[in-house]
Motif scaffolding. Structure first.
Motif, PDB file in Angstrom:
ATOM      1  N   LYS A   1       3.263  53.298  23.738  1.00  0.00           N
ATOM      2  CA  LYS A   1       3.922  52.435  23.457  1.00  0.00           C
ATOM      3  C   LYS A   1       4.383  52.665  22.026  1.00  0.00           C
ATOM      4  N   VAL A   2       6.275  51.970  21.458  1.00  0.00           N
ATOM      5  CA  VAL A   2       6.217  53.395  20.032  1.00  0.00           C
ATOM      6  C   VAL A   2       6.804  51.970  19.125  1.00  0.00           C
ATOM      7  N   VAL A   3       6.230  51.867  17.898  1.00  0.00           N
ATOM      8  CA  VAL A   3       6.917  50.651  17.325  1.00  0.00           C
ATOM      9  C   VAL A   3       7.717  51.314  15.905  1.00  0.00           C
ATOM     10  N   ARG A   4       8.958  51.211  16.297  1.00  0.00           N
ATOM     11  CA  ARG A   4       9.906  51.774  14.726  1.00  0.00           C
ATOM     12  C   ARG A   4       9.820  50.629  13.964  1.00  0.00           C
ATOM     13  N   ARG A   5       9.609  51.099  12.299  1.00  0.00           N
ATOM     14  CA  ARG A   5       9.478  50.216  10.852  1.00  0.00           C
ATOM     15  C   ARG A   5      11.076  50.698  10.061  1.00  0.00           C
TER      16      ARG A   5
ATOM     17  N   VAL B   1      12.719  60.887   8.685  1.00  0.00           N
ATOM     18  CA  VAL B   1      13.595  61.672   8.285  1.00  0.00           C
ATOM     19  C   VAL B   1      12.922  63.031   7.393  1.00  0.00           C
ATOM     20  N   ARG B   2      11.293  62.557   7.411  1.00  0.00           N
ATOM     21  CA  ARG B   2      10.889  64.010   6.506  1.00  0.00           C
ATOM     22  C   ARG B   2      10.181  64.751   8.114  1.00  0.00           C
ATOM     23  N   ARG B   3      10.436  64.227   8.826  1.00  0.00           N
ATOM     24  CA  ARG B   3      10.190  65.351   9.931  1.00  0.00           C
ATOM     25  C   ARG B   3       8.514  65.334   9.506  1.00  0.00           C
ATOM     26  N   GLU B   4       8.172  64.648   9.528  1.00  0.00           N
ATOM     27  CA  GLU B   4       6.743  64.554   9.680  1.00  0.00           C
ATOM     28  C   GLU B   4       5.512  63.529  10.585  1.00  0.00           C
ATOM     29  N   LEU B   5       4.516  64.680  11.352  1.00  0.00           N
ATOM     30  CA  LEU B   5       3.446  63.954  12.154  1.00  0.00           C
ATOM     31  C   LEU B   5       2.503  63.895  11.120  1.00  0.00           C
ATOM     32  N   ARG B   6       1.864  62.330  11.266  1.00  0.00           N
ATOM     33  CA  ARG B   6       0.822  62.117  10.863  1.00  0.00           C
ATOM     34  C   ARG B   6      -0.178  61.700  12.202  1.00  0.00           C
ATOM     35  N   SER B   7      -1.834  61.961  12.040  1.00  0.00           N
ATOM     36  CA  SER B   7      -1.963  62.157  12.960  1.00  0.00           C
ATOM     37  C   SER B   7      -2.902  60.614  12.915  1.00  0.00           C
ATOM     38  N   PRO B   8      -4.302  59.751  13.872  1.00  0.00           N
ATOM     39  CA  PRO B   8      -4.566  58.691  13.378  1.00  0.00           C
ATOM     40  C   PRO B   8      -5.432  58.914  11.880  1.00  0.00           C
ATOM     41  N   ASP B   9      -5.923  59.836  11.501  1.00  0.00           N
ATOM     42  CA  ASP B   9      -6.371  59.549  10.741  1.00  0.00           C
ATOM     43  C   ASP B   9      -5.688  60.878   9.076  1.00  0.00           C
ATOM     44  N   GLY B  10      -4.666  60.141   8.755  1.00  0.00           N
ATOM     45  CA  GLY B  10      -3.287  60.544   7.968  1.00  0.00           C
ATOM     46  C   GLY B  10      -3.864  62.386   7.915  1.00  0.00           C
ATOM     47  N   VAL B  11      -3.815  63.159   9.090  1.00  0.00           N
ATOM     48  CA  VAL B  11      -3.445  64.215   8.642  1.00  0.00           C
ATOM     49  C   VAL B  11      -1.993  64.591   8.879  1.00  0.00           C
TER      50      VAL B  11
ATOM     51  N   GLY C   1      -1.340  55.642  16.505  1.00  0.00           N
ATOM     52  CA  GLY C   1      -2.799  55.791  15.629  1.00  0.00           C
ATOM     53  C   GLY C   1      -1.173  56.399  14.693  1.00  0.00           C
ATOM     54  N   TRP C   2      -1.028  57.192  15.658  1.00  0.00           N
ATOM     55  CA  TRP C   2       0.090  58.271  15.138  1.00  0.00           C
ATOM     56  C   TRP C   2       1.995  57.905  14.586  1.00  0.00           C
ATOM     57  N   ARG C   3       1.560  58.322  13.695  1.00  0.00           N
ATOM     58  CA  ARG C   3       3.321  58.110  12.792  1.00  0.00           C
ATOM     59  C   ARG C   3       3.786  59.329  12.673  1.00  0.00           C
ATOM     60  N   LEU C   4       5.084  58.951  13.178  1.00  0.00           N
ATOM     61  CA  LEU C   4       6.195  60.396  12.989  1.00  0.00           C
ATOM     62  C   LEU C   4       7.651  59.688  11.781  1.00  0.00           C
ATOM     63  N   ASP C   5       7.469  60.346  11.051  1.00  0.00           N
ATOM     64  CA  ASP C   5       8.329  60.162   9.845  1.00  0.00           C
ATOM     65  C   ASP C   5       9.696  61.281  10.182  1.00  0.00           C
TER      66      ASP C   5
END
Length: 252
Positions: A248-252, A160-170, A154-158
């Motif tokens: 498990k990590v998914v790259r997009r 390029v922008r060096r930004e981490l977002r939690s499963p809640d989008g924070v 549920g986490w998302r690590l960008d």
């Protein structure tokens, strides 16, 4: 701080990608030595005597790195470092006459990218500056080939922008060291990584950082991931071996 050494003994030329650096120290002699030395190696350098002066320099535009003394009048260097890290500010290399391991750990805990005891050799400071800026500027080859976003539990690590977002989008604030460490993990999921491997991947092969620094940053990273409410163990300690990123990590 030791006087500048012969440039021929250090290596030639300015860095390929010069950066803007602010040197913050209440000692004018140290400010001048560091300013002149880094300027000769191609960096755009400004100086400040305290936190207020740093704030004025930051207001002028983008800053890549702050060389920050711990003992400052008014707001001290540790408080400044914590504030910069909380606002995803520039990289920070802390300088302090307090060179004990506990003092280094406190600096890293607050978000510093590196820490040097005073007095330090200008050549060593230059090497640390280059290493920190290189880590900040690097993008892994997989970003181009496999996408610039990593998703896990549920986490998302960008990347390029060096930004981490939690499963809640924070958005979760990461220091430069924490981002480099998390990137090393998500690019090598479900593999045991030793402390030496993590030091090389997150801090660069030229770093002389010690194992304890990795343990400190992993502890901080775990807390931030746990605060996101994932409810699962993402970074597992493998006894006598190192650490493993379990998701498990998914790259997009």
């Amino acid at each position: 701080m030791s006087p500048p050494l012969d440039e021929a003994a250090i290596g030639s030329g300015a860095p390929q990608t010069p950066g803007r650096i602010i040197v913050v120290d209440d000692d004018p002699g140290i400010r001048d030595v560091v300013h002149d030395f880094l300027t000769r190696h191609g960096y755009e350098v400004e100086t400040a005597a305290d936190a207020a002066g740093l704030n004025r320099a930051l207001a002028k535009g983008h800053v890549d790195l702050v060389v920050l003394d711990v003992m400052l009048p008014g707001e001290d260097g540790l408080a400044v470092c914590k504030r910069l890290a909380a606002n995803q500010g520039p990289a920070v290399i802390m300088l302090s006459a307090m060179g004990e391991e506990t003092d280094r750990i406190v600096g890293l805990e607050l978000g510093a990218d590196d820490y040097l005891p005073k007095p330090c050799n200008p050549r060593e400071l230059l090497a640390r500056v280059r290493a920190v800026l290189r880590r900040r500027g690097e993008q892994p080859r997989s970003e181009t080939n496999l996408g610039a976003h990593c998703e896990f539990n549920g986490w998302r690590l960008d990347l390029v922008r060096r930004e981490l977002r939690s499963p809640d989008g924070v958005v979760v604030n990461l220091s430069g060291g924490e981002f480099s460490l998390l990137r090393a993990f998500v690019e090598r999921p479900q593999r045991v990584l030793t402390r030496d491997q993590l030091l090389d991947l997150a801090r660069g092969p030229d770093s002389d950082a010690y194992d304890r620094a990795i343990d400190v940053q992993i502890s901080r990273l775990r807390r931030k991931l746990d605060d996101g409410g994932s409810g699962s163990e993402l970074i597992r300690t493998i006894r006598n071996e190192g650490y493993m990123f379990m998701a498990k990590v998914v790259r997009r």
